[in-house]
Design a protein around this motif. Sequence first.
Motif, mmCIF file in Angstrom:
data_model
loop_
_atom_site.group_PDB
_atom_site.id
_atom_site.type_symbol
_atom_site.label_atom_id
_atom_site.label_comp_id
_atom_site.label_asym_id
_atom_site.label_seq_id
_atom_site.Cartn_x
_atom_site.Cartn_y
_atom_site.Cartn_z
ATOM 1 N N THR A 11 34.917 28.484 40.955
ATOM 2 C CA THR A 11 36.173 29.167 41.232
ATOM 3 C C THR A 11 37.188 28.149 41.727
ATOM 4 O O THR A 11 36.883 26.962 41.820
ATOM 5 N N GLY A 25 40.898 31.346 44.548
ATOM 6 C CA GLY A 25 39.943 32.399 44.238
ATOM 7 C C GLY A 25 38.932 32.575 45.359
ATOM 8 O O GLY A 25 38.552 33.708 45.705
ATOM 9 N N PHE A 26 38.494 31.475 45.923
ATOM 10 C CA PHE A 26 37.580 31.494 47.063
ATOM 11 C C PHE A 26 38.243 32.217 48.231
ATOM 12 O O PHE A 26 37.643 33.088 48.879
ATOM 13 N N ARG A 65 40.647 34.436 48.190
ATOM 14 C CA ARG A 65 40.784 35.882 47.953
ATOM 15 C C ARG A 65 39.473 36.624 48.219
ATOM 16 O O ARG A 65 39.470 37.729 48.768
ATOM 17 N N GLU A 66 38.360 36.009 47.818
ATOM 18 C CA GLU A 66 37.066 36.638 48.077
ATOM 19 C C GLU A 66 36.783 36.708 49.573
ATOM 20 O O GLU A 66 36.216 37.693 50.066
ATOM 21 N N ILE A 67 37.199 35.677 50.305
ATOM 22 C CA ILE A 67 37.032 35.678 51.757
ATOM 23 C C ILE A 67 37.813 36.836 52.373
ATOM 24 O O ILE A 67 37.301 37.582 53.215
ATOM 25 N N ASP A 94 38.783 39.597 50.944
ATOM 26 C CA ASP A 94 38.178 40.872 50.546
ATOM 27 C C ASP A 94 36.951 41.180 51.398
ATOM 28 O O ASP A 94 36.797 42.289 51.917
ATOM 29 N N GLN A 95 36.064 40.195 51.523
ATOM 30 C CA GLN A 95 34.821 40.443 52.260
ATOM 31 C C GLN A 95 35.059 40.621 53.756
ATOM 32 O O GLN A 95 34.316 41.354 54.435
ATOM 33 N N ASP A 148 24.329 32.353 44.456
ATOM 34 C CA ASP A 148 25.590 33.080 44.350
ATOM 35 C C ASP A 148 26.309 32.925 45.685
ATOM 36 O O ASP A 148 25.869 33.481 46.697
ATOM 37 N N ARG A 208 28.925 34.157 46.775
ATOM 38 C CA ARG A 208 29.495 35.397 47.311
ATOM 39 C C ARG A 208 28.489 36.101 48.214
ATOM 40 O O ARG A 208 28.868 36.686 49.236
ATOM 41 N N LEU A 267 28.468 34.093 51.336
ATOM 42 C CA LEU A 267 29.684 34.376 52.099
ATOM 43 C C LEU A 267 29.532 35.663 52.905
ATOM 44 O O LEU A 267 29.966 35.731 54.062
#
Length: 283
Positions: free
Chosen positions: A215, A219-220, A222-224, A226-227, A269, A271, A274
Amino acid sequence: MNGLLVFGRSGQVATELARLAPEAWFLGRDEVDLSDASNCAAAILAAQPTAIINAAAHTAVDRAESEPELAHAVNAEAPFVMARAAARLGVPFLHISTDYVFDGSGERPWQESDPTGPLGVYGASKLAGERGVARAGGQWAVLRTSWVFSAHGANFVKTMMRLGAEREELRVVADQNGGPTPAADIASACLTMISAMREDASRGGVYHFAGAPDTSWAGFAREIMDQAGLSCRVDDIASSDYPTPARRPGNSRLDCSAIARDFGIARPDWRAGLAKVVTELRT
């Protein structure tokens, strides 16, 4: 892992190694001055370990540009002396390195045999360390990894969670791509490798290990968000919009097929890793 000596105590990977192998002997910088390589050799010869992992390094990428002598001492001279002492004892030595040994060009994942070309002092010092380890003789392995994160120390995840809680939006670089890698998975990979090396003296060499899927930093981020349940918006920017003392590689993708083939270690993975880190930070 009786007889395992680990250089590093408070770093991200060393902290996770201590969780997985609490019986190992961990040497922090308060016990061994990594800028004086002779201390490293003395510590190994005094401990008489049956295996060694070097999880310590000068990892301040930008600061390395202004203190190249210290970066070289810690990242190049110390690993060479450690590996040479390990060779004298006839025990396996595993050294952790970085994607920064490459110049970051192209889009294809880097293979272990690809030409290196570090862009700055940090990458150059780590590459010199790799070469020193190989030159020292004995049984050795180098594990190159990328974008390390955990609930410990200073890293991108902790920074993003802090800033994301304070701001409505963040501008994050989107033209650098790679595989974020949980420190816990790196520690597990190190223990699997060193165990296999102890059982078979022919095993070793250079290997790549990074989280999947690849990613961008944006992108990293955004995932942070979100989570972590943060509403902060992440806007893509170019590296040129965020100048730093040290140049970062645009392509940090690592081909991890060799470590899967030779050690049965699959790309984790990130994610899932994370999610565990976010939970730990919150509790």
